[in-house]
Design a protein around this motif. Structure first.
Motif, PDB file in Angstrom:
ATOM      1  N   LEU A 143       0.870  -1.182   0.000  1.00  0.00           N
ATOM      2  CA  LEU A 143       0.000   0.000   0.000  1.00  0.00           C
ATOM      3  C   LEU A 143       0.901   1.223   0.000  1.00  0.00           C
ATOM      4  N   VAL A 144       0.674   2.110  -0.957  1.00  0.00           N
ATOM      5  CA  VAL A 144       1.470   3.347  -1.069  1.00  0.00           C
ATOM      6  C   VAL A 144       0.531   4.518  -0.794  1.00  0.00           C
ATOM      7  N   PHE A 145       0.970   5.437   0.037  1.00  0.00           N
ATOM      8  CA  PHE A 145       0.102   6.551   0.452  1.00  0.00           C
ATOM      9  C   PHE A 145       0.404   7.809  -0.359  1.00  0.00           C
ATOM     10  N   VAL A 146      -0.650   8.531  -0.694  1.00  0.00           N
ATOM     11  CA  VAL A 146      -0.515   9.789  -1.448  1.00  0.00           C
ATOM     12  C   VAL A 146      -1.339  10.858  -0.735  1.00  0.00           C
ATOM     13  N   GLU A 147      -0.666  11.837  -0.152  1.00  0.00           N
ATOM     14  CA  GLU A 147      -1.410  12.919   0.500  1.00  0.00           C
ATOM     15  C   GLU A 147      -2.219  13.686  -0.541  1.00  0.00           C
ATOM     16  N   MET A 148      -3.431  14.035  -0.187  1.00  0.00           N
ATOM     17  CA  MET A 148      -4.326  14.776  -1.091  1.00  0.00           C
ATOM     18  C   MET A 148      -4.869  16.001  -0.352  1.00  0.00           C
ATOM     19  N   PRO A 149      -3.987  16.883   0.142  1.00  0.00           N
ATOM     20  CA  PRO A 149      -4.487  17.989   0.973  1.00  0.00           C
ATOM     21  C   PRO A 149      -5.494  18.842   0.220  1.00  0.00           C
ATOM     22  N   MET A 150      -6.595  19.171   0.877  1.00  0.00           N
ATOM     23  CA  MET A 150      -7.691  19.983   0.350  1.00  0.00           C
ATOM     24  C   MET A 150      -8.471  19.288  -0.771  1.00  0.00           C
ATOM     25  N   LEU A 151      -8.353  17.989  -0.872  1.00  0.00           N
ATOM     26  CA  LEU A 151      -9.241  17.224  -1.748  1.00  0.00           C
ATOM     27  C   LEU A 151     -10.050  16.283  -0.876  1.00  0.00           C
ATOM     28  N   HIS A 152     -10.847  16.727  -0.006  1.00  0.00           N
ATOM     29  CA  HIS A 152     -11.236  18.124   0.109  1.00  0.00           C
ATOM     30  C   HIS A 152     -10.976  18.709   1.491  1.00  0.00           C
ATOM     31  N   TRP A 153     -10.313  17.975   2.383  1.00  0.00           N
ATOM     32  CA  TRP A 153      -9.926  18.507   3.698  1.00  0.00           C
ATOM     33  C   TRP A 153      -8.402  18.457   3.805  1.00  0.00           C
ATOM     34  N   PRO A 154      -7.829  19.192   4.739  1.00  0.00           N
ATOM     35  CA  PRO A 154      -6.363  19.187   4.854  1.00  0.00           C
ATOM     36  C   PRO A 154      -5.778  17.812   5.166  1.00  0.00           C
ATOM     37  N   ASP A 155      -6.580  16.915   5.743  1.00  0.00           N
ATOM     38  CA  ASP A 155      -6.032  15.607   6.130  1.00  0.00           C
ATOM     39  C   ASP A 155      -6.204  14.538   5.060  1.00  0.00           C
ATOM     40  N   SER A 156      -6.890  14.851   3.961  1.00  0.00           N
ATOM     41  CA  SER A 156      -7.259  13.805   2.991  1.00  0.00           C
ATOM     42  C   SER A 156      -6.036  13.148   2.366  1.00  0.00           C
ATOM     43  N   MET A 157      -6.142  11.856   2.137  1.00  0.00           N
ATOM     44  CA  MET A 157      -5.112  11.154   1.362  1.00  0.00           C
ATOM     45  C   MET A 157      -5.762  10.027   0.572  1.00  0.00           C
ATOM     46  N   ALA A 158      -4.992   9.497  -0.377  1.00  0.00           N
ATOM     47  CA  ALA A 158      -5.423   8.316  -1.125  1.00  0.00           C
ATOM     48  C   ALA A 158      -4.425   7.205  -0.834  1.00  0.00           C
ATOM     49  N   THR A 159      -4.859   5.977  -1.080  1.00  0.00           N
ATOM     50  CA  THR A 159      -3.983   4.822  -0.861  1.00  0.00           C
ATOM     51  C   THR A 159      -3.995   3.980  -2.135  1.00  0.00           C
ATOM     52  N   TYR A 160      -2.809   3.687  -2.639  1.00  0.00           N
ATOM     53  CA  TYR A 160      -2.687   2.908  -3.877  1.00  0.00           C
ATOM     54  C   TYR A 160      -2.173   1.512  -3.547  1.00  0.00           C
ATOM     55  N   MET A 161      -2.844   0.509  -4.069  1.00  0.00           N
ATOM     56  CA  MET A 161      -2.447  -0.876  -3.822  1.00  0.00           C
ATOM     57  C   MET A 161      -1.733  -1.422  -5.052  1.00  0.00           C
ATOM     58  N   THR A 162      -0.461  -1.740  -4.895  1.00  0.00           N
ATOM     59  CA  THR A 162       0.288  -2.308  -6.015  1.00  0.00           C
ATOM     60  C   THR A 162      -0.158  -3.750  -6.232  1.00  0.00           C
ATOM     61  N   GLY A 163       0.141  -4.271  -7.388  1.00  0.00           N
ATOM     62  CA  GLY A 163      -0.247  -5.655  -7.701  1.00  0.00           C
ATOM     63  C   GLY A 163      -1.658  -5.702  -8.253  1.00  0.00           C
ATOM     64  N   ASP A 164      -2.634  -5.219  -7.464  1.00  0.00           N
ATOM     65  CA  ASP A 164      -4.025  -5.173  -7.949  1.00  0.00           C
ATOM     66  C   ASP A 164      -4.334  -3.829  -8.612  1.00  0.00           C
ATOM     67  N   ASN A 165      -3.431  -2.878  -8.453  1.00  0.00           N
ATOM     68  CA  ASN A 165      -3.549  -1.571  -9.125  1.00  0.00           C
ATOM     69  C   ASN A 165      -4.867  -0.864  -8.812  1.00  0.00           C
ATOM     70  N   ILE A 166      -5.156  -0.783  -7.526  1.00  0.00           N
ATOM     71  CA  ILE A 166      -6.389  -0.121  -7.075  1.00  0.00           C
ATOM     72  C   ILE A 166      -6.027   1.178  -6.366  1.00  0.00           C
ATOM     73  N   LEU A 167      -6.667   2.256  -6.790  1.00  0.00           N
ATOM     74  CA  LEU A 167      -6.498   3.540  -6.102  1.00  0.00           C
ATOM     75  C   LEU A 167      -7.713   3.755  -5.198  1.00  0.00           C
ATOM     76  N   PHE A 168      -7.492   3.701  -3.894  1.00  0.00           N
ATOM     77  CA  PHE A 168      -8.549   4.014  -2.925  1.00  0.00           C
ATOM     78  C   PHE A 168      -8.504   5.524  -2.710  1.00  0.00           C
ATOM     79  N   SER A 169      -9.381   6.229  -3.415  1.00  0.00           N
ATOM     80  CA  SER A 169      -9.211   7.682  -3.562  1.00  0.00           C
ATOM     81  C   SER A 169      -9.983   8.502  -2.537  1.00  0.00           C
ATOM     82  N   ASN A 170     -10.717   7.820  -1.661  1.00  0.00           N
ATOM     83  CA  ASN A 170     -11.556   8.493  -0.672  1.00  0.00           C
ATOM     84  C   ASN A 170     -12.555   9.422  -1.369  1.00  0.00           C
ATOM     85  N   ASP A 171     -12.686  10.689  -0.924  1.00  0.00           N
ATOM     86  CA  ASP A 171     -13.746  11.539  -1.488  1.00  0.00           C
ATOM     87  C   ASP A 171     -13.527  11.853  -2.973  1.00  0.00           C
TER      88      ASP A 171
END
Ligand code: FEO
Length: 395
Positions: A138-166
């Motif tokens: 699982l690789v983490f990607v901060e997504m500040p202001m998309l749409h709150w300052p704490d937002s992030m997405a999580t990318y799963m390698t192998g299955d190539n899934i982006l858990f993008s939250n909002d």
């Protein structure tokens, strides 16, 4: 109950057909919504996000029926807002030592809401990764202001899934889970409404984040947001659409929004619409009474428009409170590169148009001339001005 997304990844969220508003009552929901949470069962067992607080017991009971909760190696909290973290309190009562992966701002949000600073937070930033076994991470990607300052997405390698939250979500109940199974009209109208009313203020950040994600050249087979349909058929289409929406998006459309006391301002609104339709038949015209129409729906139409006209009669040396409130929301959405015109009737003092002009300028609109200011009910000279106003908005 769990529903397979891909290989050992399952959806364990809540399809919420009864949800009718979001952010209190500030965002209308007309076609249900969902809080999507995901369970990954590789060598490590990982829970990504939870559900809104009213569904907490149902969520935890369901999860406990699927797995021994003590087998959860860690939780990923992509975003602290209560529609995703609402079951954490009950869950952490059952498994209090379980690590929670989130951003530094996520710790502030979750601690501020739940008052459990002793929870085992693991702070992550963009590029941090956790091995979950079977050759996957699982690789983490901060997504500040998309749409709150704490937002992030999580990318799963192998299955190539982006858990993008909002991001890339919609407030839409899709029982079948996937974009290729959803009602396409609803899918796209809810996606654009979500962008216009929630994400538009952060469009410059959306554009930069998409460019950053594209530059990573990650294979993306599935985008799994936290609301609405999971994008498995051509998942990149929603990223491309966001990129388009993030760049001062507009169509050949003019939206006319007004409120009226005794129908004089209503007559002006309709006449402006008629003149635009006559002079510029290719331009789409939409007319809404602000007091009678869902404000989020009007804002979605403003988002699509190249220009707007806003009308109110003068009342109490000001404008109608319905229009004032609407303009405050308009300013918060930070639309760019759009023209506006003002119109309205008055009987005595006549400050309404000036108030409209100032509020539209504060909201970032370029206010064009002429205005239409009708003393008492509009007559032919006022209706004739609608021709020039239509030209100014469309040219
Ligand atoms: Fe879906 Fe920012 O909460």
């Amino acid at each position: 109950m769990k529903r397979k997304v891909k290989n050992n990844v399952y959806w364990v969220g809540k399809i919420d057909w009864e949800m009718d508003s979001f952010h209190g009552d500030d965002y209308s929901i007309n076609n249900g919504s969902s809080q999507n949470a995901y369970l990954i069962e590789e060598e490590k067992t990982v829970l990504i996000d939870t559900v809104w607080r009213p569904h907490s017991t149902e969520f935890v009971d369901n999860l406990a029926g699927i797995i021994d909760l003590n087998k959860i190696d860690f939780i990923v909290a992509n975003h602290g807002e209560i529609d995703h973290s609402g079951a954490l309190l009950d869950l952490m009562r059952a498994i209090p030592e379980t690590p929670i992966y989130c951003t530094a701002n996520g710790v502030k949000s979750l601690t501020g809401q739940f008052h459990h600073p002793e929870w085992n937070f693991k702070v992550v930033k963009t590029g941090d990764a956790v091995d979950i076994g079977n050759g996957k991470k699982l690789v983490f990607v901060e997504m500040p202001m998309l749409h709150w300052p704490d937002s992030m997405a999580t990318y799963m390698t192998g299955d190539n899934i982006l858990f993008s939250n909002d991001a890339f979500g919609q407030h839409l109940a899709v029982e079948e889970l996937y974009n290729d199974r959803a009602d396409h009209y609803l899918l796209w109208s809810e996606a654009i409404k979500y962008y216009a009313n929630i994400l538009n203020p952060f469009s410059p950040l959306v554009k930069r984040k998409i460019e950053e994600i594209k530059s990573l050249n990650l294979p993306i087979d599935i985008i799994a947001p936290s609301h609405g349909a999971i994008w498995r058929e051509n998942p990149l289409q929603i990223i491309e659409k966001y990129y388009e929406w993030a760049q001062d998006y507009q169509e050949d459309q003019v939206t006319i929004a007004y409120d009226t006391m005794w129908e004089g301002t209503l007559q002006l609104a309709n006449r402006i619409g008629e003149e635009i339709a006559t002079l510029h038949p290719q331009t789409r015209v939409k007319i809404f009474n602000i007091a009678k129409t869902d404000k989020n729906d009007i804002m979605t139409e403003v988002f699509k428009s190249k220009a707007i006209a806003v009308g109110s009669p003068t009342v109490g040396n000001n404008i109608l409170s319905s229009v004032s409130g609407w303009l405050a929301f308009l300013e918060a959405l930070k639309f760019k590169n759009k023209k506006a015109a003002v119109f309205g009737c008055y009987g005595w003092s006549g400050e309404g148009n000036q108030v409209l002009r100032e509020q539209l300028e504060n909201a970032g609109f370029k206010v064009v001339e002429p205005e239409i200011k009708s003393h008492w009910n509009p007559g032919e000279d006022h209706f004739n001005k609608a021709v020039d106003l239509a030209k100014a908005l469309c040219e």
